[in-house]
Design a protein around this motif. Sequence first.
Motif, mmCIF file in Angstrom:
data_model
loop_
_atom_site.group_PDB
_atom_site.id
_atom_site.type_symbol
_atom_site.label_atom_id
_atom_site.label_comp_id
_atom_site.label_asym_id
_atom_site.label_seq_id
_atom_site.Cartn_x
_atom_site.Cartn_y
_atom_site.Cartn_z
ATOM 1 N N ASN A 5 0.845 -1.184 0.000
ATOM 2 C CA ASN A 5 0.000 0.000 0.000
ATOM 3 C C ASN A 5 0.881 1.234 0.000
ATOM 4 O OD1 ASN A 5 -2.522 -1.265 0.069
ATOM 5 N ND2 ASN A 5 -2.377 -1.571 2.265
ATOM 6 N N TYR A 6 0.469 2.222 -0.775
ATOM 7 C CA TYR A 6 1.233 3.450 -0.897
ATOM 8 C C TYR A 6 0.326 4.652 -0.692
ATOM 9 C CZ TYR A 6 4.485 0.275 -3.150
ATOM 10 O OH TYR A 6 5.317 -0.783 -3.421
ATOM 11 N N LEU A 7 0.921 5.739 -0.203
ATOM 12 C CA LEU A 7 0.238 7.022 -0.076
ATOM 13 C C LEU A 7 1.137 8.095 -0.662
ATOM 14 C CD1 LEU A 7 -1.117 7.113 3.597
ATOM 15 C CD2 LEU A 7 -2.441 6.903 1.512
ATOM 16 N N ASN A 8 0.546 9.134 -1.172
ATOM 17 C CA ASN A 8 1.327 10.247 -1.679
ATOM 18 C C ASN A 8 1.287 11.370 -0.652
ATOM 19 O OD1 ASN A 8 2.914 11.728 -3.380
ATOM 20 N ND2 ASN A 8 1.247 12.354 -4.721
ATOM 21 N N HIS A 9 2.419 11.632 -0.021
ATOM 22 C CA HIS A 9 2.534 12.711 0.953
ATOM 23 C C HIS A 9 2.808 14.006 0.195
ATOM 24 C CE1 HIS A 9 4.285 15.214 4.125
ATOM 25 N NE2 HIS A 9 3.656 14.423 4.981
ATOM 26 N N PRO A 10 2.166 15.114 0.571
ATOM 27 C CA PRO A 10 2.334 16.358 -0.190
ATOM 28 C C PRO A 10 3.765 16.885 -0.210
ATOM 29 C CG PRO A 10 0.946 16.692 1.754
ATOM 30 C CD PRO A 10 1.224 15.234 1.666
ATOM 31 N N THR A 11 4.571 16.595 0.801
ATOM 32 C CA THR A 11 5.950 17.092 0.844
ATOM 33 C C THR A 11 6.978 16.015 0.534
ATOM 34 O OG1 THR A 11 5.298 18.675 2.544
ATOM 35 C CG2 THR A 11 7.647 18.262 2.311
ATOM 36 N N VAL A 18 4.352 0.253 6.205
ATOM 37 C CA VAL A 18 5.133 -0.739 6.931
ATOM 38 C C VAL A 18 4.181 -1.744 7.566
ATOM 39 C CG1 VAL A 18 6.762 -1.110 8.835
ATOM 40 C CG2 VAL A 18 6.988 0.921 7.373
ATOM 41 N N CYS A 19 3.160 -1.229 8.281
ATOM 42 C CA CYS A 19 2.185 -2.121 8.915
ATOM 43 C C CYS A 19 0.986 -1.332 9.428
ATOM 44 C CB CYS A 19 2.826 -2.889 10.072
ATOM 45 S SG CYS A 19 3.238 -1.870 11.493
ATOM 46 N N VAL A 20 -0.060 -2.071 9.751
ATOM 47 C CA VAL A 20 -1.230 -1.518 10.433
ATOM 48 C C VAL A 20 -0.923 -1.598 11.920
ATOM 49 C CG1 VAL A 20 -3.671 -1.865 10.928
ATOM 50 C CG2 VAL A 20 -2.805 -2.271 8.621
ATOM 51 N N LEU A 21 -1.142 -0.494 12.639
ATOM 52 C CA LEU A 21 -0.887 -0.484 14.077
ATOM 53 C C LEU A 21 -2.159 -0.678 14.878
ATOM 54 C CD1 LEU A 21 1.663 2.459 14.239
ATOM 55 C CD2 LEU A 21 2.142 -0.001 14.358
ATOM 56 N N THR A 30 9.138 6.545 4.006
ATOM 57 C CA THR A 30 9.448 7.013 2.657
ATOM 58 C C THR A 30 9.844 5.802 1.817
ATOM 59 O OG1 THR A 30 11.657 7.568 3.461
ATOM 60 C CG2 THR A 30 10.090 9.378 3.249
ATOM 61 N N LEU A 31 9.465 5.804 0.589
ATOM 62 C CA LEU A 31 9.588 4.614 -0.259
ATOM 63 C C LEU A 31 11.024 4.158 -0.465
ATOM 64 C CD1 LEU A 31 8.133 2.517 -1.971
ATOM 65 C CD2 LEU A 31 8.266 4.093 -3.881
ATOM 66 N N TYR A 32 11.908 5.055 -0.783
ATOM 67 C CA TYR A 32 13.248 4.631 -1.189
ATOM 68 C C TYR A 32 14.250 4.576 -0.038
ATOM 69 C CZ TYR A 32 11.162 5.111 -5.713
ATOM 70 O OH TYR A 32 10.324 4.971 -6.772
ATOM 71 N N PHE A 37 9.631 8.295 8.964
ATOM 72 C CA PHE A 37 8.469 7.476 9.293
ATOM 73 C C PHE A 37 7.299 8.368 9.679
ATOM 74 C CE2 PHE A 37 12.086 4.751 9.845
ATOM 75 C CZ PHE A 37 11.661 3.537 9.336
ATOM 76 N N PHE A 38 6.097 7.884 9.365
ATOM 77 C CA PHE A 38 4.879 8.640 9.633
ATOM 78 C C PHE A 38 3.812 7.719 10.206
ATOM 79 C CE2 PHE A 38 7.075 10.682 6.179
ATOM 80 C CZ PHE A 38 7.014 12.029 6.506
ATOM 81 N N LEU A 39 3.123 8.202 11.252
ATOM 82 C CA LEU A 39 1.904 7.552 11.711
ATOM 83 C C LEU A 39 0.783 8.213 10.934
ATOM 84 C CD1 LEU A 39 2.319 7.408 15.583
ATOM 85 C CD2 LEU A 39 2.608 5.555 13.938
ATOM 86 N N VAL A 40 0.021 7.418 10.225
ATOM 87 C CA VAL A 40 -1.081 7.942 9.426
ATOM 88 C C VAL A 40 -2.373 7.488 10.079
ATOM 89 C CG1 VAL A 40 -2.191 7.966 7.163
ATOM 90 C CG2 VAL A 40 0.315 7.913 7.327
ATOM 91 N N THR A 41 -3.168 8.473 10.483
ATOM 92 C CA THR A 41 -4.439 8.200 11.134
ATOM 93 C C THR A 41 -5.565 8.549 10.177
ATOM 94 O OG1 THR A 41 -3.452 8.746 13.265
ATOM 95 C CG2 THR A 41 -5.862 8.684 13.161
#
Length: 92
Positions: A5-11, A18-21, A30-32, A37-41
């Motif tokens: 799964n991927y998301l496009n971060h604006p910056t 990485v995983c579901v928490l 970040t992909l590469y 690291f980001f917690l996405v809620t």
Amino acid sequence: MNTENYLNHPTFGLLSRVCVLEQHQELFTTLYAQRLFFLVTHESPGGGMKFESVSRSQARLSLETRLRLLRRSGQYQEYEQLQKILQSTFQS
């Protein structure tokens, strides 16, 4: 858990999960470089997503906490998959 799964971060551009928490929270990197690291809620329906930057050590701690929960609940297949993710992401 095998699907990517991927998301496009604006910056920071493309992020990889990485995983579901928790039910509405996931850990992305970040992909590469896998340095940021980001917690996405996922907020309530129609509320969008909230990105919270976390340190590498906080990300690792969150993943280890998820591993403990999986082991306690007897979800061994998901536990083994997440253990591999932990090793590949944080042991390099």
